[in-house]
Design a protein around this motif. Structure first.
Motif, short mmCIF file in Angstrom:
data_model
loop_
_atom_site.label_atom_id
_atom_site.label_comp_id
_atom_site.label_asym_id
_atom_site.label_seq_id
_atom_site.Cartn_x
_atom_site.Cartn_y
_atom_site.Cartn_z
N GLY A 66 0.80 -1.20 0.00
CA GLY A 66 0.00 0.00 0.00
C GLY A 66 0.83 1.25 0.00
N TYR A 67 0.40 2.18 0.79
CA TYR A 67 0.94 3.52 0.74
C TYR A 67 1.76 3.84 1.98
CZ TYR A 67 -2.58 3.65 -2.83
OH TYR A 67 -3.33 3.39 -3.94
N GLY A 68 2.47 2.90 2.50
CA GLY A 68 3.29 3.17 3.66
C GLY A 68 2.75 2.45 4.88
N GLY A 69 3.00 3.02 6.03
CA GLY A 69 2.57 2.38 7.26
C GLY A 69 3.72 1.61 7.86
N PRO A 70 3.50 1.07 9.03
CA PRO A 70 4.58 0.34 9.69
C PRO A 70 4.95 -0.92 8.93
CG PRO A 70 2.54 0.16 10.93
CD PRO A 70 2.29 1.11 9.81
N PRO A 71 6.16 -1.42 9.16
CA PRO A 71 6.55 -2.65 8.46
C PRO A 71 5.58 -3.78 8.82
CG PRO A 71 8.42 -1.66 9.58
CD PRO A 71 7.21 -0.89 9.98
N TYR A 72 5.19 -4.50 7.83
CA TYR A 72 4.22 -5.58 8.00
C TYR A 72 4.61 -6.69 7.04
CZ TYR A 72 -0.18 -8.10 7.94
OH TYR A 72 -1.12 -9.07 8.02
N PRO A 73 4.61 -7.94 7.47
CA PRO A 73 5.11 -9.02 6.62
C PRO A 73 4.22 -9.36 5.42
CG PRO A 73 4.25 -9.92 8.67
CD PRO A 73 4.23 -8.43 8.80
N GLY A 74 3.02 -8.85 5.35
CA GLY A 74 2.12 -9.19 4.25
C GLY A 74 1.79 -7.99 3.40
N ASN A 75 0.77 -8.16 2.56
CA ASN A 75 0.36 -7.10 1.65
C ASN A 75 -0.75 -6.23 2.23
OD1 ASN A 75 2.08 -8.07 -0.26
ND2 ASN A 75 0.55 -9.30 -1.29
N CYS A 76 -1.49 -6.72 3.19
CA CYS A 76 -2.71 -6.06 3.65
C CYS A 76 -2.54 -5.44 5.02
CB CYS A 76 -3.88 -7.04 3.63
SG CYS A 76 -4.45 -7.44 1.99
N TYR A 77 -1.76 -4.40 5.14
CA TYR A 77 -1.68 -3.71 6.42
C TYR A 77 -2.90 -2.81 6.60
CZ TYR A 77 -0.49 -0.64 10.19
OH TYR A 77 -0.55 0.06 11.36
N SER A 78 -3.23 -2.05 5.53
CA SER A 78 -4.33 -1.10 5.60
C SER A 78 -5.46 -1.53 4.68
CB SER A 78 -3.82 0.28 5.19
OG SER A 78 -4.87 1.20 5.18
N TYR A 79 -6.65 -1.03 4.94
CA TYR A 79 -7.81 -1.40 4.13
C TYR A 79 -7.68 -0.95 2.67
CZ TYR A 79 -9.22 3.43 4.84
OH TYR A 79 -9.24 4.79 4.86
N TYR A 80 -6.89 0.08 2.39
CA TYR A 80 -6.74 0.57 1.02
C TYR A 80 -5.56 -0.07 0.29
CZ TYR A 80 -3.58 3.73 3.48
OH TYR A 80 -2.61 4.24 4.27
N ASP A 81 -4.83 -0.96 0.95
CA ASP A 81 -3.75 -1.69 0.28
C ASP A 81 -4.36 -2.71 -0.68
OD1 ASP A 81 -1.81 -0.34 1.68
OD2 ASP A 81 -1.51 -1.93 3.16
N ARG A 82 -3.51 -3.24 -1.54
CA ARG A 82 -3.95 -4.27 -2.47
C ARG A 82 -3.28 -5.59 -2.11
NH1 ARG A 82 -7.42 -2.88 -6.34
NH2 ARG A 82 -7.53 -0.68 -6.78
#
Length: 142
Positions: A107-123
């Motif tokens: 997505g558009y940034g955010g804390p490091p996360y091991p997957g693709n879906c950290y935020s609801y607007y990520d793909r």
């Protein structure tokens, strides 16, 4: 191997495969079996040859097949465009396959996360919006 190197390898391989179908014909192969040579290969060779005798033989074969030699540039151009289109499709397919296996989404940034879906607007890796599957919406964050 990083994604850029992988993408370059895929592009090179795809272009090689697409251009492999665009070939000229040697005099020996043509003379052994003129009926077995595709007309677009005869056209491509006719446009590239410097041998007037060989050119006459190819024109005679094209005429026998009811192909006007003046149609050759158009036929060769269409084959080249088809090869380029196949290369684009192959590169796109390879990129999708690579990203499906290597989590290229995001997505558009955010804390490091091991997957693709950290935020609801990520793909997600499949290209769909994460929405309610997002880590920031789920209890515990994962």
């Amino acid at each position: 191997m990083n994604i850029i190197t992988s993408a370059r390898l895929v592009v090179a391989a795809s272009l090689s495969l697409a251009l492999a179908g665009c070939s000229t014909t040697s005099q020996e192969a043509f003379r052994q079996n003129p009926k077995g040579v595709p007309k677009v290969d005869i056209c491509r060779t006719l446009l590239q040859t410097q041998d007037p005798n060989f050119a006459r033989e190819m024109v005679a074969e094209l005429t026998r097949r009811n192909v006007n030699p003046y149609e050759c540039p158009s036929m060769v151009q269409k084959q080249d465009q088809a090869g380029a289109a196949l290369a684009v499709i192959a590169v796109g397919g390879a990129a999708v396959a690579y990203c499906a296996n290597h989590n290229c989404g995001g997505g558009y940034g955010g804390p490091p996360y091991p997957g693709n879906c950290y935020s609801y607007y990520d793909r997600a890796a499949d290209g769909t919006l994460c929405g309610n599957r997002a880590a920031m919406i789920r209890p515990g964050g994962y």
